[in-house]
Design an enzyme around this catalytic site. Sequence first.
Site, PDB file in Angstrom:
ATOM      1  N   ARG A  18     -13.951  -7.597   3.110  1.00  0.00           N
ATOM      2  CA  ARG A  18     -12.556  -7.353   2.725  1.00  0.00           C
ATOM      3  C   ARG A  18     -11.699  -8.577   3.065  1.00  0.00           C
ATOM      4  NH1 ARG A  18     -10.355  -2.560   2.376  1.00  0.00           N
ATOM      5  NH2 ARG A  18      -8.870  -3.711   1.100  1.00  0.00           N
TER       6      ARG A  18
ATOM      7  N   GLN B 134     -10.354  -3.826  -2.729  1.00  0.00           N
ATOM      8  CA  GLN B 134     -11.616  -3.253  -2.229  1.00  0.00           C
ATOM      9  C   GLN B 134     -12.790  -3.621  -3.151  1.00  0.00           C
ATOM     10  OE1 GLN B 134     -11.979  -0.819   0.578  1.00  0.00           O
ATOM     11  NE2 GLN B 134     -14.092  -1.402   0.216  1.00  0.00           N
TER      12      GLN B 134
ATOM     13  N   ASP C 296     -17.006   8.120  -0.719  1.00  0.00           N
ATOM     14  CA  ASP C 296     -15.700   7.945  -0.073  1.00  0.00           C
ATOM     15  C   ASP C 296     -15.340   9.291   0.549  1.00  0.00           C
ATOM     16  OD1 ASP C 296     -13.142   7.081   0.661  1.00  0.00           O
ATOM     17  OD2 ASP C 296     -12.343   7.019  -1.375  1.00  0.00           O
TER      18      ASP C 296
ATOM     19  N   ARG D  14       0.866  -1.188   0.000  1.00  0.00           N
ATOM     20  CA  ARG D  14       0.000   0.000   0.000  1.00  0.00           C
ATOM     21  C   ARG D  14       0.895   1.228   0.000  1.00  0.00           C
ATOM     22  NH1 ARG D  14      -5.066   1.958   3.697  1.00  0.00           N
ATOM     23  NH2 ARG D  14      -6.050   0.491   2.273  1.00  0.00           N
TER      24      ARG D  14
ATOM     25  N   HIS E  63      -7.566   0.749  -6.124  1.00  0.00           N
ATOM     26  CA  HIS E  63      -7.729  -0.014  -4.870  1.00  0.00           C
ATOM     27  C   HIS E  63      -8.458  -1.329  -5.227  1.00  0.00           C
ATOM     28  CE1 HIS E  63      -7.883  -0.901  -0.748  1.00  0.00           C
ATOM     29  NE2 HIS E  63      -8.764  -0.024  -0.302  1.00  0.00           N
TER      30      HIS E  63
ATOM     31  N   CYS F 199     -16.208   2.603   1.376  1.00  0.00           N
ATOM     32  CA  CYS F 199     -15.030   1.758   1.635  1.00  0.00           C
ATOM     33  C   CYS F 199     -14.535   1.904   3.074  1.00  0.00           C
ATOM     34  CB  CYS F 199     -13.916   2.107   0.656  1.00  0.00           C
ATOM     35  SG  CYS F 199     -13.483   3.859   0.689  1.00  0.00           S
TER      36      CYS F 199
END
Length: 330
Positions: free
Chosen positions: A317, A138, A231, A108, A135, A272
């Site tokens: 996730r 996700q 988001d 990441r 991402h 998310c």
Amino acid sequence: MGVNLRGRSFLKLLDYTTEEIEYLMSLSENFKDLKRAGTPHKYLEGKNIVLLFEKTSTRTRCSFEVAGYDLGMGVTYLDPGSSQMGHKESIKDTARVLGRMYDGIEYRGFSQELVEDLAKYSGVPVWNGLTDMFHPTQMIADFLTVKENFGQLKGLKFVYLGDARNNVANSLMIASAKLGVNFVGCCPDELKPEESLIEEAKKIAKENRCTIEFESDVMKATKDAHVLYTDIWVSMGEPAEIWEQRIKQLKAYQVNKEVMDNADEDAIFLHCLPSFHNLETTTAVEVNDKFNIPEMEVTDEVFESAKSKVMDQAENRMHTIKAVMYATLK
Ligand code: CP
Ligand code: NVA
């Protein structure tokens, strides 16, 4: 299905076919069943993975760790700043060293190029745990959550409200195109994704008989939508000074009860996470002190409502990251 992902990296959904993404979702469902039933599944015993985080994380880190342990693997976590990568050792050298020790690498950080380079030089599967551009892990969780609520994905109307050029929005647009979902980016013109990415998404969408659209009017965009997704307005790595401008640009794009009521009666809300829906974080308090905005991208009422599936999404996730690791390492 004749899908084999062994040895592959998972860097962006553009690299994966519809069939491969659907396979990962169905594998995730299997892992979720195993976990719920308490059935051990240490299928990757003897393997080791390393998690490199140059940005902070709760869900992604914990998902990789728990999924790794559930699969029987050894897990090393390197926090932001605790490795030599970047400042004392090049990405190429770091990748080659880690590839000698580990069976898989999660990264990441900031640039998409960096995660692509890790994959190029390490010789082992690399999983993108979020870059400024994409991402992808996700997405498997998000669309699994949608599928759990609607039974299938094709033909659904999926609306993303907010900064549509960020990693999550870029990925949602591509994932929708791949999975036959009609995507609407609801944002001011200046926060639309790069034109070249929109064009790429539209091409893929055409093959899968769905559409990619942008609409700045919230009520038009959200009419009869099945999924409303938002988001945070300022992503990790962006300067704090940008809050003022972003609030001005996105205040009108908040997901509140009026917006939710404008969607389909069975519509769900997704995010998310993390989310600024109340004043229970230090950042939200600081931003509110300056700009008087106690709820940002979503109201607390919507976030806590029965239509909100954000905790299922967060749980997913872990199951989906487990599927990605298993499929690429088995
Ligand atoms: N959604 C997500 O990636 O959360 P974290 O930043 O906590 O990993
Ligand atoms: N767009 C957000 C996503 C966090 C999971 C960020 O990059 O900070």
